[in-house]
Scaffold this active site. Structure first.
Site, PDB file in Angstrom:
ATOM      1  CE1 TYR A   6      28.361   0.179 -15.174  1.00  0.00           C
ATOM      2  CE2 TYR A   6      26.911   1.944 -15.907  1.00  0.00           C
ATOM      3  CZ  TYR A   6      27.153   0.840 -15.110  1.00  0.00           C
ATOM      4  OH  TYR A   6      26.194   0.401 -14.241  1.00  0.00           O
ATOM      5  CB  SER A  35      24.787   6.116 -13.864  1.00  0.00           C
ATOM      6  OG  SER A  35      25.042   5.115 -14.832  1.00  0.00           O
ATOM      7  CG  HIS A  93      25.794  -3.586 -10.407  1.00  0.00           C
ATOM      8  ND1 HIS A  93      26.853  -2.961 -10.999  1.00  0.00           N
ATOM      9  CD2 HIS A  93      24.687  -2.994 -10.923  1.00  0.00           C
ATOM     10  CE1 HIS A  93      26.415  -2.050 -11.854  1.00  0.00           C
ATOM     11  NE2 HIS A  93      25.100  -2.051 -11.812  1.00  0.00           N
ATOM     12  CB  THR A 100      30.907   0.350 -12.211  1.00  0.00           C
ATOM     13  OG1 THR A 100      30.238   1.334 -11.419  1.00  0.00           O
ATOM     14  CG2 THR A 100      30.186  -0.975 -12.065  1.00  0.00           C
TER      15      THR A 100
END
Length: 387
Positions: free
Chosen positions: A151, A127, A284, A177
């Protein structure tokens, strides 16, 4: 190399010496154990979902609506779970979903997860919101396969810098995402007034980035920390993004790109039209839209919409090997597992994550074999009935 299902024999043989598994082999039991180990803030952040958490419940309920139909006398003596997805060979159709701020679960956070994943050969998706910089996580994972989850920030120069760093650190595929350009209404976090990013957790990739540092006047120290956190908050997500912006990603990333958060077949078709390499059917884990469609319910239509033109992966709600088998039968080429390994990390660090991954693979192989199947490609709708 031993088969994943051999983990079962290892456990039974260890039992001859009165050695029991350190964690439950029923991975659905891990959540309750983790709740007893973690602070209310940390547990709520990982276990919680949006609003009334109806979407998270729907994700699990959707799996119960499908039942596996075992077939007999199929010669399943030789079995092989290996697949290749987005250019990445993997020993089983399982990836570690991107989970941020893992240091709230265990001090080693993403470093422990990367080591455990590398030990099993499964790809880890890092992430952007990790507790450690992507270069540190890559070093911890060694030669293990790794993908990077973006992101997409408002600052395009920052986005390019993050992509350049990921490529240089050996991340081979990009997962973008789409459903989290802003945080949802999450009562568990709100009731604790807890957002780890504002406490400097999960921002390592930003604080270590040269473009980010330039914007806040240099390396982040106590003197400019508040300004850095405000700059993070102002740039975390970009609600103005459209399908046309995907050309920017293709311009700055030369490897495979998968879009995470796809729930509608028309969006999947647009991903194909935009030249993407894959989609990840995901809500999610129920963390963004309360009352949304269960990911497993959305999967068949998305898979039908794109056919074999791009890879379809699945995320949200996978807890067991049987869950993984059902998602594969409904059209996914591979599944992402999230909360189970997060709970494993909380309960046992690197060893806990490895335990979860070994259990999941072993159960998947045994489920398939007992259903008369030897390879993931054999899983299809004929293997299931709707209850």
């Amino acid at each position: 190399m031993s088969a994943p299902a051999d983990f079962q024999n290892e456990i039974y043989l260890n039992g001859l010496g009165d050695t029991l598994p350190g964690l439950p082999t029923d991975l659905t039991r891990l959540e309750a154990l983790a709740e007893g180990r973690l602070s209310a803030q940390a547990f709520g952040y990982v276990a919680g979902a949006a609003g009334s958490e109806a979407t998270a419940r729907a994700n699990r309920e959707a799996f119960d609506r499908w039942r596996i139909v075992p077939r007999m006398l199929r010669d399943v003596a030789e079995r092989d779970l290996s697949v290749e997805v987005l250019g990445t060979p993997m020993p089983a159709p399982v990836l570690l979903a991107p989970i941020g701020v893992q240091s709230i679960l265990h001090p080693d956070g993403e470093l422990a997860t990367a080591r455990a994943a590398a030990g099993t050969g499964l790809p880890v998706i890092l992430s952007t919101a990790s507790s450690y910089a992507m270069e540190e996580v890559a070093a911890a994972g060694g030669d293990g396969p790794r993908w990077y989850q973006l992101y997409w920030p408002k600052d395009r120069d920052l986005a390019v810098s993050l992509l350049d760093r990921a490529r240089a650190a050996g991340y081979t595929a990009l997962v973008v995402t789409l459903d989290t350009f802003t945080l949802a209404w999450r009562p568990r976090d709100l009731d604790q007034a807890y957002l780890p990013f504002l406490r400097g957790i999960g921002v390592a990739n930003y604080f270590s980035d040269p473009v980010f540092q330039k914007a806040v006047g240099g390396p982040v120290t106590d003197e400019n920390r508040s300004a850095a956190l405000l700059h993070w908050a102002a740039n975390f997500g970009d609600p103005s993004l459209t399908w046309a912006d995907l050309a920017f990603l293709r311009e700055h990333w030369d490897g495979p790109i998968a879009l995470k958060g796809i729930q509608h077949p028309d969006d999947a078709r647009r991903a194909v039209d935009a030249g993407m390499d894959g989609v990840i059917v995901s809500n999610h884990g129920g963390r963004q839209v309360d009352g949304a469609v269960a990911s497993l319910d959305a999967l068949p239509a998305v898979a039908d919409a794109v056919g074999n033109r791009i890879a379809v992966l699945f995320d949200s709600g996978v807890r067991t090997g049987a869950d993984a088998a059902k998602a594969l039968a409904l059209g996914a080429r591979a599944v992402l597992v999230g909360r189970p390994y997060a709970y494993g990390l909380a309960l046992g660090g690197e060893a806990g994550v490895r335990h979860v991954l070994r259990c999941l693979q072993a159960e998947l192989e045994l489920t398939m074999a007992l259903a008369g199947l030897t390879r993931p490609a054999e899983l299809d709708l004929d293997c299931l009935v709707r209850s």
